[in-house]
Design an enzyme around this catalytic site. Structure first.
Site, PDB file in Angstrom:
ATOM      1  N   THR A 125       0.733  -1.140  -0.206  1.00 59.64           N
ATOM      2  CA  THR A 125      -0.075  -0.261  -0.103  1.00 59.64           C
ATOM      3  C   THR A 125       0.868   1.134  -0.080  1.00 59.64           C
ATOM      4  OG1 THR A 125      -1.832  -1.164   1.111  1.00 59.64           O
ATOM      5  CG2 THR A 125      -1.873   1.266   1.340  1.00 59.64           C
ATOM      6  N   HIS A 130       2.986   5.830  -2.679  1.00 60.34           N
ATOM      7  CA  HIS A 130       4.122   6.609  -3.036  1.00 60.34           C
ATOM      8  C   HIS A 130       4.169   6.937  -4.609  1.00 60.34           C
ATOM      9  CE1 HIS A 130       8.498   7.650  -2.726  1.00 60.34           C
ATOM     10  NE2 HIS A 130       8.489   6.846  -4.087  1.00 60.34           N
ATOM     11  N   GLU A 131       3.966   5.800  -5.337  1.00 62.52           N
ATOM     12  CA  GLU A 131       4.081   5.789  -6.905  1.00 62.52           C
ATOM     13  C   GLU A 131       3.131   6.813  -7.582  1.00 62.52           C
ATOM     14  OE1 GLU A 131       6.867   4.942  -8.282  1.00 62.52           O
ATOM     15  OE2 GLU A 131       7.458   3.909  -6.540  1.00 62.52           O
ATOM     16  N   HIS A 134       4.274  10.340  -7.170  1.00 65.76           N
ATOM     17  CA  HIS A 134       4.916  10.736  -8.351  1.00 65.76           C
ATOM     18  C   HIS A 134       4.147  11.210  -9.447  1.00 65.76           C
ATOM     19  CE1 HIS A 134       8.948   9.481  -6.593  1.00 65.76           C
ATOM     20  NE2 HIS A 134       8.577   8.243  -6.678  1.00 65.76           N
ATOM     21  N   ASP A 140      10.974  12.023  -5.246  1.00 69.00           N
ATOM     22  CA  ASP A 140      11.449  11.543  -3.850  1.00 69.00           C
ATOM     23  C   ASP A 140      12.075  12.497  -2.921  1.00 69.00           C
ATOM     24  OD1 ASP A 140      10.715   8.802  -4.489  1.00 69.00           O
ATOM     25  OD2 ASP A 140      12.435   8.746  -6.088  1.00 69.00           O
TER      26      ASP A 140
END
Length: 195
Positions: A125, A130-131, A134, A140
């Site tokens: 998850t 996180h992706e 982006h 990052d």
């Protein structure tokens, strides 16, 4: 009619046209605490396609829910079968990676949810959220603590936080704050999240 009245009428008409044009991509999103209904109504809707992300559906749904609960200027929805999505999500065997956004309606970015990170103990998850971050324009922030979603793998395998912190939320809110911002292009950089 005096020139000032014509200019005021023209400005009002232009604002109405821009508002109506934006309505095609606007959809209500759950507003974080303290957000007004007007701010909620101005959300940009981005569709995601996870039809090639077998095994990640639960993590993707939780990551999407986290973003939708924490930002009001953008709202993520699953694309209907056969429609084009702004965020294409696929499962891979490598490290997670994504195209750096912010993605805009009608454009497209790719998210790869890599099993190599899961094999090493990272939380699915957190990886999905996180992706998606982006795709929404966040780079990052490595190294970083677990409290920063965008610290990614640098927070370690024990970290399961999938919620953006106040700074991350603010950056996404700013990226989708206005019609003018919607004209910005997506950065074509691919960010690979290997440690």
């Amino acid at each position: 009619m005096p020139l000032g009245t014509w200019l005021k009428a023209g400005t009002t008409a232009a604002a109405l046209v821009l508002t109506m044009a934006g309505a095609a991509t606007a959809a209500p999103a759950p507003a974080p605490a303290g957000e007004s209904a007007a701010a909620q109504a101005a959300a940009v809707t981005l569709r995601y396609d996870d039809s090639r992300a077998a095994g990640w559906e639960t993590a993707i749904a939780a990551g999407v829910a986290s973003w939708n609960a924490n930002v009001s200027n953008v709202h993520l929805v699953e694309a209907a079968p056969g429609t084009t999505a702004e965020i294409v999500i696929v499962a891979t065997t490598g490290w997670p990676q994504a195209t750096l956004g912010p993605v805009r309606p009608g454009r497209q970015v790719r998210v790869e949810l890599g099993s190599q990170a899961v094999d090493q103990g990272y939380n699915k998850t957190r990886i999905a959220a996180h992706e998606l971050g982006h795709s929404l324009g966040l780079p990052d922030t490595k190294p970083g603590p677990c409290s920063q979603l965008m610290s990614g793998s640098s927070a370690g395998t024990a970290c399961t936080n999938a919620t953006p912190n106040a700074t991350e939320r603010s950056r996404v809110q700013s990226a989708y704050a206005s019609t003018i911002a919607a004209l910005a292009t997506t950065d074509d950089r691919i960010l690979v999240d290997a440690p």
